[in-house]
Design a protein around this motif. Sequence first.
Motif, PDB file in Angstrom:
ATOM      1  N   UNK A   1      30.917  25.163  25.656  1.00 25.44           N
ATOM      2  CA  UNK A   1      29.849  25.596  26.555  1.00 25.44           C
ATOM      3  C   UNK A   1      30.347  26.647  27.541  1.00 25.44           C
ATOM      4  N   UNK A   2      31.656  26.706  27.760  1.00 30.11           N
ATOM      5  CA  UNK A   2      32.216  27.738  28.642  1.00 30.11           C
ATOM      6  C   UNK A   2      32.063  29.137  28.047  1.00 30.11           C
ATOM      7  N   UNK A   3      31.816  29.214  26.733  1.00 31.38           N
ATOM      8  CA  UNK A   3      31.743  30.506  26.047  1.00 31.38           C
ATOM      9  C   UNK A   3      30.344  30.856  25.585  1.00 31.38           C
ATOM     10  N   UNK A   4      29.394  29.940  25.713  1.00 33.61           N
ATOM     11  CA  UNK A   4      28.019  30.230  25.323  1.00 33.61           C
ATOM     12  C   UNK A   4      27.214  28.958  25.122  1.00 33.61           C
ATOM     13  N   UNK A   5      26.032  29.151  24.576  1.00 33.89           N
ATOM     14  CA  UNK A   5      25.116  28.044  24.344  1.00 33.89           C
ATOM     15  C   UNK A   5      25.449  27.377  23.008  1.00 33.89           C
ATOM     16  N   UNK A   6      25.807  26.097  23.058  1.00 32.23           N
ATOM     17  CA  UNK A   6      26.175  25.349  21.863  1.00 32.23           C
ATOM     18  C   UNK A   6      24.896  24.919  21.138  1.00 32.23           C
ATOM     19  N   UNK A   7      24.762  25.374  19.885  1.00 35.58           N
ATOM     20  CA  UNK A   7      23.585  25.034  19.085  1.00 35.58           C
ATOM     21  C   UNK A   7      23.807  23.803  18.223  1.00 35.58           C
ATOM     22  N   UNK A   8      25.030  23.661  17.692  1.00 31.99           N
ATOM     23  CA  UNK A   8      25.282  22.559  16.760  1.00 31.99           C
ATOM     24  C   UNK A   8      26.770  22.256  16.709  1.00 31.99           C
TER      25      UNK A   8
ATOM     26  N   UNK B   1      35.305  13.817  20.596  1.00 34.73           N
ATOM     27  CA  UNK B   1      33.889  13.508  20.382  1.00 34.73           C
ATOM     28  C   UNK B   1      33.080  14.804  20.422  1.00 34.73           C
ATOM     29  N   UNK B   2      31.837  14.706  19.985  1.00 32.96           N
ATOM     30  CA  UNK B   2      30.944  15.868  20.063  1.00 32.96           C
ATOM     31  C   UNK B   2      30.779  16.310  21.514  1.00 32.96           C
ATOM     32  N   UNK B   3      30.723  15.373  22.433  1.00 39.15           N
ATOM     33  CA  UNK B   3      30.582  15.707  23.854  1.00 39.15           C
ATOM     34  C   UNK B   3      31.798  16.486  24.356  1.00 39.15           C
ATOM     35  N   UNK B   4      33.003  16.087  23.898  1.00 39.30           N
ATOM     36  CA  UNK B   4      34.221  16.809  24.283  1.00 39.30           C
ATOM     37  C   UNK B   4      34.155  18.270  23.825  1.00 39.30           C
ATOM     38  N   UNK B   5      33.816  18.462  22.548  1.00 40.25           N
ATOM     39  CA  UNK B   5      33.739  19.825  22.012  1.00 40.25           C
ATOM     40  C   UNK B   5      32.647  20.636  22.691  1.00 40.25           C
ATOM     41  N   UNK B   6      31.521  20.004  22.939  1.00 39.20           N
ATOM     42  CA  UNK B   6      30.418  20.694  23.595  1.00 39.20           C
ATOM     43  C   UNK B   6      30.833  21.198  24.977  1.00 39.20           C
ATOM     44  N   UNK B   7      31.553  20.377  25.726  1.00 39.97           N
ATOM     45  CA  UNK B   7      31.996  20.769  27.062  1.00 39.97           C
ATOM     46  C   UNK B   7      32.935  21.970  27.012  1.00 39.97           C
ATOM     47  N   UNK B   8      33.850  21.988  26.046  1.00 38.61           N
ATOM     48  CA  UNK B   8      34.805  23.092  25.933  1.00 38.61           C
ATOM     49  C   UNK B   8      34.103  24.375  25.512  1.00 38.61           C
TER      50      UNK B   8
ATOM     51  N   UNK C   1      31.587  24.288  15.132  1.00 39.72           N
ATOM     52  CA  UNK C   1      30.718  24.510  16.280  1.00 39.72           C
ATOM     53  C   UNK C   1      29.941  25.790  16.027  1.00 39.72           C
ATOM     54  N   UNK C   2      28.660  25.732  16.325  1.00 38.62           N
ATOM     55  CA  UNK C   2      27.823  26.923  16.217  1.00 38.62           C
ATOM     56  C   UNK C   2      27.319  27.287  17.609  1.00 38.62           C
TER      57      UNK C   2
END
Length: 105
Positions: free
Chosen positions: A22-29, A13-20, A47-48
């Motif tokens: 986010x460890x490397x920076x601010x997820x924009x999209x 899901x988008x939430x899964x990818x966002x969590x991963x 991912x952007x």
Amino acid sequence: MSIYIGNLSYEVTEADLSAVFAEYGSVKRIQLPTDRETGRMRGFGFVELSSDAEEQAAIEALDGAEWMGRDLKVNKAKPRENNRGSFGGGNRRGGDRFSPNSKRF
């Protein structure tokens, strides 16, 4: 620019990818393309992050990493080519010269 993530689990899901990421920076999209007919996820996404440095760190850390039972393919996304449906750019009506109703030979 954005990051291409291939070989994703169809359950991601988008939430899964966002969590991963986010460890490397601010997820924009985040984009997770789906099949038009089935609505099922297509097994890749984009991912952007907010900076090229963050994206490079994520690529280096995650390319080849196992996640959700799959080995990820992570790299810089290539620009989308806009050549859908073109077959040499000629006149679409060019084929009618051989049609049975044509008066030309």
